[in-house]
Structures are given as C-alpha cells and as structure tokens.
Design a protein around this motif. Structure first.
Motif, PDB file in Angstrom:
ATOM      1  N   LEU A 195      31.571  13.420  -6.185  1.00  0.00           N
ATOM      2  CA  LEU A 195      30.285  13.779  -6.786  1.00  0.00           C
ATOM      3  C   LEU A 195      30.365  13.808  -8.306  1.00  0.00           C
ATOM      4  N   ASP A 196      31.464  14.326  -8.840  1.00  0.00           N
ATOM      5  CA  ASP A 196      31.653  14.335 -10.295  1.00  0.00           C
ATOM      6  C   ASP A 196      31.503  12.927 -10.864  1.00  0.00           C
ATOM      7  N   THR A 197      32.090  11.948 -10.177  1.00  0.00           N
ATOM      8  CA  THR A 197      32.019  10.568 -10.651  1.00  0.00           C
ATOM      9  C   THR A 197      30.574  10.083 -10.689  1.00  0.00           C
ATOM     10  N   ILE A 198      29.830  10.352  -9.622  1.00  0.00           N
ATOM     11  CA  ILE A 198      28.415   9.946  -9.597  1.00  0.00           C
ATOM     12  C   ILE A 198      27.622  10.662 -10.689  1.00  0.00           C
ATOM     13  N   MET A 199      27.878  11.952 -10.861  1.00  0.00           N
ATOM     14  CA  MET A 199      27.121  12.737 -11.845  1.00  0.00           C
ATOM     15  C   MET A 199      27.396  12.274 -13.274  1.00  0.00           C
ATOM     16  N   HIS A 200      28.574  11.692 -13.501  1.00  0.00           N
ATOM     17  CA  HIS A 200      28.934  11.257 -14.856  1.00  0.00           C
ATOM     18  C   HIS A 200      28.684   9.775 -15.097  1.00  0.00           C
ATOM     19  N   GLN A 201      28.167   9.067 -14.088  1.00  0.00           N
ATOM     20  CA  GLN A 201      27.808   7.675 -14.317  1.00  0.00           C
ATOM     21  C   GLN A 201      26.578   7.635 -15.219  1.00  0.00           C
ATOM     22  N   PRO A 202      26.637   6.845 -16.302  1.00  0.00           N
ATOM     23  CA  PRO A 202      25.519   6.858 -17.251  1.00  0.00           C
ATOM     24  C   PRO A 202      24.218   6.312 -16.665  1.00  0.00           C
ATOM     25  N   TYR A 254      28.441  22.672  -4.398  1.00  0.00           N
ATOM     26  CA  TYR A 254      28.589  21.951  -5.663  1.00  0.00           C
ATOM     27  C   TYR A 254      27.570  22.548  -6.636  1.00  0.00           C
ATOM     28  N   PRO A 255      27.974  22.770  -7.882  1.00  0.00           N
ATOM     29  CA  PRO A 255      27.081  23.460  -8.823  1.00  0.00           C
ATOM     30  C   PRO A 255      25.688  22.829  -8.912  1.00  0.00           C
ATOM     31  N   MET A 256      24.688  23.660  -8.729  1.00  0.00           N
ATOM     32  CA  MET A 256      23.281  23.326  -8.982  1.00  0.00           C
ATOM     33  C   MET A 256      22.657  22.341  -7.990  1.00  0.00           C
ATOM     34  N   ILE A 257      23.389  21.943  -6.948  1.00  0.00           N
ATOM     35  CA  ILE A 257      22.809  21.006  -5.974  1.00  0.00           C
ATOM     36  C   ILE A 257      22.884  21.630  -4.581  1.00  0.00           C
ATOM     37  N   PRO A 308      21.002   6.932 -10.064  1.00  0.00           N
ATOM     38  CA  PRO A 308      20.411   8.213  -9.686  1.00  0.00           C
ATOM     39  C   PRO A 308      21.453   9.321  -9.546  1.00  0.00           C
ATOM     40  N   LYS A 309      20.968  10.547  -9.695  1.00  0.00           N
ATOM     41  CA  LYS A 309      21.797  11.730  -9.462  1.00  0.00           C
ATOM     42  C   LYS A 309      21.204  12.473  -8.260  1.00  0.00           C
ATOM     43  N   PRO A 310      22.042  12.916  -7.344  1.00  0.00           N
ATOM     44  CA  PRO A 310      21.507  13.578  -6.144  1.00  0.00           C
ATOM     45  C   PRO A 310      20.920  14.950  -6.458  1.00  0.00           C
ATOM     46  N   ASP A 311      19.874  15.299  -5.709  1.00  0.00           N
ATOM     47  CA  ASP A 311      19.376  16.674  -5.781  1.00  0.00           C
ATOM     48  C   ASP A 311      19.480  17.375  -4.426  1.00  0.00           C
ATOM     49  N   HIS A 312      20.147  16.701  -3.481  1.00  0.00           N
ATOM     50  CA  HIS A 312      20.454  17.321  -2.184  1.00  0.00           C
ATOM     51  C   HIS A 312      21.662  16.598  -1.605  1.00  0.00           C
ATOM     52  N   LEU A 313      22.564  17.360  -0.970  1.00  0.00           N
ATOM     53  CA  LEU A 313      23.786  16.796  -0.405  1.00  0.00           C
ATOM     54  C   LEU A 313      23.782  16.943   1.107  1.00  0.00           C
ATOM     55  N   LEU A 314      24.135  15.872   1.798  1.00  0.00           N
ATOM     56  CA  LEU A 314      24.333  15.905   3.249  1.00  0.00           C
ATOM     57  C   LEU A 314      25.840  15.829   3.492  1.00  0.00           C
ATOM     58  N   VAL A 315      26.395  16.904   4.043  1.00  0.00           N
ATOM     59  CA  VAL A 315      27.847  17.024   4.177  1.00  0.00           C
ATOM     60  C   VAL A 315      28.251  16.958   5.644  1.00  0.00           C
TER      61      VAL A 315
END
Length: 196
Positions: A95-102, A120-123, A105-112
């Motif tokens: 997730l860190d990698t996705i969040m730091h991709q310039p 994960y912080p804030m999601i 999209p960035k997720p606002d919900h996670l399916l685990v």
C-alpha cells in the motif's frame, strides 16, 4: 462469478499475501486497484489456477490494473516480529508503494483477504474470509503476489537446489524437510519455524 467491487462509490484496493506457511523465503503481499467494470472469466484465488493461467493473468493484471504493487518481508524480519505481523507489514508496504506513486488513484477503502488486519492509516478496511474467491481485486492481488514469490523462490533455488524450492517454493514438503535435516538450514530459512 467474483464481485467487481464491495462499494461502488469507493476506490477499492484488494489485498492478499502468500507464503505464510513456508519454511523459507519472504512473505509476499500485493495490493491491486482494478477498474470498476473489470471482469475476467477465469480470475480466481491463485491456488485454484494453473501456473500457465497465473502467468497469463499476471501480464494482463499489470497492464489493466489502475494501480498495483507487490512487497515482501524477509525471513529475518519474520523471525523478529512473527509471521502474522509480517503478513500485515507486507500488505502495508504494498500500500505504501501505491500511496507514493505520483500518478494513479489512491484507495479510500481496502478489501483484505482473511479475518484480521492491522489498520492502515486513514483508510478504512473490510476483512473478507476467503476473499480471493469472492472479489476480483483480492484474487488479482493473490495472483500477483504468488507469481512474484514463485519466481523469486525459483531464482533462490539456483543457489540452493537441494531444498527443491523450484517445485515446493519453500513449503514444508517431505523433500524440503529431509534436505534441511541433511544440509541444515540456509540464510533464507525462517529460524523461528519448526524446520524439521
């Protein structure tokens, strides 16, 4: 038929890990955001697919996903923090990698996949037991994580062929356990696990 989404109004990332029960190698996780209208006739839990199907899907998913990332936690880290925490850490790293991709999209919900997760912080997240057989994004994560890890274990087996990792990818087969008894563990083995 697997579901395309859990919440149509959310940007969802599916999360899954592989290699939890292995005696050697890292635990690997993937995070995948698929288009809402994405479908595939055979995409499913990676364990239910042939190797050929997984490899075909891997190329397509990497091409079609809106965002994806694969991350690992080493055997040494597993020994230090335990396998459950390491599995969650691998998911967080993906997730860190996705969040730091310039871009992308960035997720606002996670399916685990599974029944537990360290938030994960804030999601917000939803845990789904056997999620890789229910949601396409989780199944996609299982395919990307497994193909990455299988390839890695095959490369490591070139240096340590006697453990049979090209076939067992680090799982506790009788051949693998016998090889540990005969040759001892190597630096890729998880010393906190019962190896023989």
């Amino acid at each position: 038929m697997l579901h395309s989404y859990y919440n149509i109004n959310a940007i969802e990332a599916g999360l899954d890990e592989v290699g939890r029960g292995c005696l050697a190698g890292p635990v690997v996780a993937a995070a995948v955001i698929l288009p809402k209208d994405y479908t595939h006739p055979i995409l499913n839990d990676s364990k239910q697919l042939t190797r050929f199907q997984r490899e075909q899907l891997r190329a397509e998913l990497q091409r079609e996903a809106l965002a994806w990332a694969v991350a690992e936690v080493s055997a040494e880290e597993i020994d230090r923090i335990n396998i459950l925490k390491a599995s969650f850490l691998a998911m967080h790293r993906a997730l860190d990698t996705i969040m730091h991709q310039p871009d992308g999209p960035k997720p606002d919900h996670l399916l685990v996949d599974g029944n537990r997760f360290v938030p994960y912080p804030m999601i917000p997240h939803t845990c789904i037991v056997k999620g890789d057989t229910k949601f396409l994004s989780i199944a996609a994560a299982s395919v990307l994580a497994k193909t990455y890890r299988d390839e890695l274990m095959e490369k490591l087996s070139l240096e340590f062929p006697h453990y049979g990792w090209a076939q067992n990818v680090g799982y506790p087969t009788s051949l693998h356990r016998r090889a540990i008894q005969e040759h001892g563990p190597c630096r890729w083995h998880r010393r906190s696990f019962r190896l023989v």
